[in-house]
Design an enzyme around this catalytic site. Structure first.
Site, PDB file in Angstrom:
ATOM      1  N   HIS A 145      22.419  -7.820  -1.320  1.00  0.00           N
ATOM      2  CA  HIS A 145      23.751  -6.994  -1.385  1.00  0.00           C
ATOM      3  C   HIS A 145      23.189  -5.626  -1.922  1.00  0.00           C
ATOM      4  O   HIS A 145      24.353  -4.919  -2.034  1.00  0.00           O
ATOM      5  CB  HIS A 145      24.663  -7.552  -2.504  1.00  0.00           C
ATOM      6  CG  HIS A 145      25.181  -8.883  -2.300  1.00  0.00           C
ATOM      7  ND1 HIS A 145      26.276  -9.021  -1.052  1.00  0.00           N
ATOM      8  CD2 HIS A 145      25.280 -10.107  -2.923  1.00  0.00           C
ATOM      9  CE1 HIS A 145      26.495 -10.556  -1.130  1.00  0.00           C
ATOM     10  NE2 HIS A 145      25.839 -11.050  -2.106  1.00  0.00           N
TER      11      HIS A 145
ATOM     12  N   ASP B 188      30.817 -16.083  -5.395  1.00  0.00           N
ATOM     13  CA  ASP B 188      31.062 -16.715  -3.981  1.00  0.00           C
ATOM     14  C   ASP B 188      31.826 -17.838  -4.172  1.00  0.00           C
ATOM     15  O   ASP B 188      32.310 -18.298  -3.187  1.00  0.00           O
ATOM     16  CB  ASP B 188      29.673 -16.812  -3.681  1.00  0.00           C
ATOM     17  CG  ASP B 188      29.227 -15.767  -2.652  1.00  0.00           C
ATOM     18  OD1 ASP B 188      29.270 -14.654  -3.234  1.00  0.00           O
ATOM     19  OD2 ASP B 188      28.873 -15.960  -1.382  1.00  0.00           O
TER      20      ASP B 188
ATOM     21  N   ARG C 176      16.109 -11.339  -5.336  1.00  0.00           N
ATOM     22  CA  ARG C 176      17.004 -12.067  -4.591  1.00  0.00           C
ATOM     23  C   ARG C 176      17.200 -11.734  -3.003  1.00  0.00           C
ATOM     24  O   ARG C 176      17.464 -10.458  -2.777  1.00  0.00           O
ATOM     25  CB  ARG C 176      18.726 -11.732  -5.080  1.00  0.00           C
ATOM     26  CG  ARG C 176      19.662 -12.623  -4.357  1.00  0.00           C
ATOM     27  CD  ARG C 176      20.789 -12.992  -5.000  1.00  0.00           C
ATOM     28  NE  ARG C 176      21.554 -11.650  -4.990  1.00  0.00           N
ATOM     29  CZ  ARG C 176      22.867 -11.555  -5.658  1.00  0.00           C
ATOM     30  NH1 ARG C 176      23.550 -12.604  -6.180  1.00  0.00           N
ATOM     31  NH2 ARG C 176      23.616 -10.455  -5.814  1.00  0.00           N
TER      32      ARG C 176
ATOM     33  N   ASP D  22       4.339 -12.009  -1.585  1.00  0.00           N
ATOM     34  CA  ASP D  22       3.078 -11.253  -1.206  1.00  0.00           C
ATOM     35  C   ASP D  22       3.120  -9.838  -1.920  1.00  0.00           C
ATOM     36  O   ASP D  22       2.056  -9.215  -2.476  1.00  0.00           O
ATOM     37  CB  ASP D  22       2.930 -10.830   0.144  1.00  0.00           C
ATOM     38  CG  ASP D  22       2.335 -12.123   0.931  1.00  0.00           C
ATOM     39  OD1 ASP D  22       1.957 -13.077   0.335  1.00  0.00           O
ATOM     40  OD2 ASP D  22       2.192 -12.147   2.116  1.00  0.00           O
TER      41      ASP D  22
ATOM     42  N   GLU E 101      26.317 -21.573  -4.647  1.00  0.00           N
ATOM     43  CA  GLU E 101      27.535 -20.831  -4.727  1.00  0.00           C
ATOM     44  C   GLU E 101      28.584 -21.246  -3.447  1.00  0.00           C
ATOM     45  O   GLU E 101      29.175 -20.303  -2.991  1.00  0.00           O
ATOM     46  CB  GLU E 101      27.049 -19.346  -4.266  1.00  0.00           C
ATOM     47  CG  GLU E 101      25.980 -19.165  -3.076  1.00  0.00           C
ATOM     48  CD  GLU E 101      25.421 -17.747  -3.166  1.00  0.00           C
ATOM     49  OE1 GLU E 101      26.111 -16.777  -3.695  1.00  0.00           O
ATOM     50  OE2 GLU E 101      24.440 -17.459  -2.247  1.00  0.00           O
TER      51      GLU E 101
END
Length: 267
Positions: A50, A180, A75, A89, A154
């Protein structure tokens, strides 16, 4: 099956149900992460889903997290394996994976984040591996032991498979995504009765599976409620939210110095 993590790692502390304090990083710069790490936050969650993070910005934020000794989770944009591999990584301590709505997807996510028994792509030249020179299998075992994989619950359909999702090997914790769930279920607030019922179902499934629970909270009242049902890792606000909160107080304090403000104060 990943080997046991070091006792002081984020994954070990999460598994022990230590009370862990974190926040979202929404601003694509290393400075927010560095400041919050220096303040002593246990972890930060860099929000690619987001917020306008690209790989370079995520890489910089993870560098700051490692430099200040705070666990840097990400996230990710999606559960796609290449999104998971990219941040691991770069040295992420773990991933928060949005919209894990089925046990099949949970298993795919877990496999993409693990080497042994999984399908994580290997490179010995990345930050996570120390930029080369080490022994491949030593690094593989360290990475598998330390990497934290959190499934964000969610979606209403996830509730139908919540026990199977929670029990998936390689999923370390469940994150309850009340925002959500509230939007998808058309609830008036994120603590309305249908949302509380969903929260209780997720927390109960986590308990049955022996998995910890992570949550987002806007304040101590929410944290107290959710701690009462088993949550132990709390994402409190965000870098933007904390800045707005502090800025609003500073501005109000300074505005109170004006003559008009002083006249409005009752004698």
């Amino acid at each position: 099956m990943p080997t046991s993590p070091p006792d002081n790692s984020f994954r070990a502390r999460l598994a022990r149900r230590d009370i862990l304090a974190g926040t979202f990083i929404k601003t694509p710069t290393l400075h927010s992460t560095e400041i919050l790490g220096l303040m002593g936050f246990d972890f930060v969650v860099i929000d690619e889903e987001h917020s306008p993070f690209d790989r370079q910005a995520t890489d910089a934020a993870l560098f700051a997290a490692r430099a200040t000794g705070t666990a840097g989770l990400v996230r990710v944009q999606s559960p796609a394996p290449h999104h998971l591999l990219s941040v691991l990584d770069c040295g992420a301590a773990g991933v928060l994976v949005p919209h894990v709505a089925s046990a099949a997807l949970a298993a795919q996510v877990a496999a993409a984040c693990r080497y042994r028994g999984g399908r994580r792509g290997y490179s010995g030249s990345v930050r996570a591996a120390g930029y080369g020179g080490g022994k491949m299998w030593d690094y593989v075992d360290r990475a598998d032991a330390a990497t934290t994989v959190v499934a964000q619950i969610e979606d209403p359909e996830a509730l139908d498979e919540i026990d199977a999702i929670a029990a998936t090997e390689g999923i370390d914790a469940l994150f309850i995504g009340r925002g959500d769930l509230t939007a998808a279920m058309g609830a008036p607030t994120n603590d309305a009765p249908p949302i509380r019922e969903a929260v209780d179902r997720i927390a109960a499934a986590a308990k049955r599976a022996g998995k910890p629970v992570m949550v987002f909270v806007g304040g101590i009242a929410e944290a107290s409620w959710l701690h009462g049902i088993g949550a132990s890792a709390f994402v409190y606000s965000s870098d933007q939210g904390l800045m707005k909160q502090a800025a609003a107080k500073a501005l109000a304090d300074l505005r109170a110095l004006s003559p008009q403000a002083r006249q409005d104060i009752p004698a």
